[in-house]
Scaffold this active site. Structure first.
Site, short mmCIF file in Angstrom:
data_model
loop_
_atom_site.label_atom_id
_atom_site.label_comp_id
_atom_site.label_asym_id
_atom_site.label_seq_id
_atom_site.Cartn_x
_atom_site.Cartn_y
_atom_site.Cartn_z
N ARG A 1 -4.75 2.03 -5.00
CA ARG A 1 -4.16 1.30 -3.88
C ARG A 1 -4.29 -0.21 -4.09
O ARG A 1 -5.32 -0.69 -4.58
CB ARG A 1 -4.83 1.71 -2.57
CG ARG A 1 -6.32 1.54 -2.53
CD ARG A 1 -6.97 2.42 -1.49
NE ARG A 1 -6.91 3.82 -1.85
CZ ARG A 1 -7.38 4.82 -1.08
NH1 ARG A 1 -7.92 4.55 0.09
NH2 ARG A 1 -7.30 6.06 -1.49
N ASP B 1 -6.84 -1.55 0.72
CA ASP B 1 -7.29 -0.54 1.68
C ASP B 1 -8.10 -1.27 2.74
O ASP B 1 -9.07 -1.97 2.41
CB ASP B 1 -8.14 0.52 0.98
CG ASP B 1 -8.54 1.65 1.91
OD1 ASP B 1 -7.83 1.87 2.91
OD2 ASP B 1 -9.56 2.32 1.64
N ARG C 1 0.85 -1.21 0.00
CA ARG C 1 0.00 0.00 0.00
C ARG C 1 0.88 1.25 0.00
O ARG C 1 1.80 1.38 0.80
CB ARG C 1 -0.91 0.00 1.24
CG ARG C 1 -1.60 1.33 1.54
CD ARG C 1 -2.72 1.63 0.56
NE ARG C 1 -3.28 2.95 0.81
CZ ARG C 1 -4.29 3.21 1.64
NH1 ARG C 1 -4.82 2.22 2.33
NH2 ARG C 1 -4.75 4.43 1.77
N ASP D 1 -10.16 -0.80 6.46
CA ASP D 1 -10.73 0.17 7.41
C ASP D 1 -11.53 -0.55 8.48
O ASP D 1 -12.30 -1.48 8.17
CB ASP D 1 -11.66 1.15 6.68
CG ASP D 1 -10.91 2.11 5.78
OD1 ASP D 1 -9.99 2.79 6.27
OD2 ASP D 1 -11.24 2.16 4.57
#
Length: 246
Positions: A158, A161, A149, A163
């Site tokens: 990217r 990712d 990344r 989260d």
């Protein structure tokens, strides 16, 4: 003459008596001070009881005992996107203190960043973890770094990712971490895979289910509730993977 001598002898006696009283008083004072110092050592003063506010703050800062349930969103728009998604989940599953419970299907959506970027694959996973939110954040950032990344361009392409979308029913807002994810309720491409595996999970700040938030965003997009949103393409069903093969 005799009277004078008697007076002098009385004065002398009074002086002697006064000296004796002073000596006795000093001795008594010393004994009392010594006794008091021993009592202070043996029985120190009790600390003042904390206020109700202090107690509440301490209770708020106390980390709940695990295991915890968290939901992680994944996205990729570089190279073999499906491979990066699977590798990300694999690395999480091999981290001590993390157990992958469920995985959504992969969904393809158009990139929202500037420029002509490749479309994204998005997915979500439910995990069980003994880590606190900040430790979990550190782990997913290490996972992103391990998969190449790059963070040079904001909203840029990217490889992966990751989260934290939800963590139990916790609400955290500081410079390091936002839970629930600040844009969770606005992003259809996040709500879609999350609603597949956690339709009845509650957004703790909005006090609404993920399913209801997704339905609302679908309605805002002008689509019927039973139709798929434009740009969504289901790539892979959420079935258990043999992570050992990666």
């Amino acid at each position: 003459m005799k009277k004078k001598l008697k007076r002098k002898s009385k004065k002398a006696k009074l002086k002697v008596k006064a000296k004796k009283i002073k000596r006795t008083a000093k001795k008594t004072a010393k004994k009392a001070a010594k006794k008091l110092s021993k009592q202070v050592i043996k029985k120190p003063l009790k600390a003042a009881k904390p206020s109700k506010i202090a107690k509440a703050m301490k209770k708020e800062l106390k980390i709940k005992k695990g295991p915890h349930i968290a939901y992680i969103g994944l996205g990729s728009n570089v190279g073999d996107r499906e491979e990066y998604i699977e590798q990300g989940i694999f690395l999480l599953s091999k981290t001590p203190g993390i157990k992958v419970i469920k995985k959504s299907s992969n969904y393809e959506t158009d990139a929202e960043g500037p420029g002509d970027e490749q479309s994204y694959l998005n997915a979500a996973v439910e995990i069980q973890t003994t880590m606190d939110p900040y430790k979990l954040l550190s782990v997913i950032q290490e996972t992103e770094n391990a998969l190449g990344r790059e963070r040079e361009v904001e909203w840029g392409p990217r490889t992966i990712d990751l989260d934290i979308l939800l963590y139990d029913d916790d609400i955290i807002s500081d410079d390091k971490l936002q839970i629930p994810h600040a844009l969770l309720h606005e992003r259809v491409f996040v709500l879609k895979p999350l609603s597949e595996i956690a339709a009845h999970a509650i957004h703790p700040a909005l006090e609404r289910t993920i399913e209801s938030l997704f339905d609302e965003r679908k309605a805002d997009a002008g689509e019927k509730y039973d139709d798929e949103l434009p740009g969504f393409k289901e790539i892979k069903k959420g079935v258990p993977d043999d992570y050992e093969r990666w």
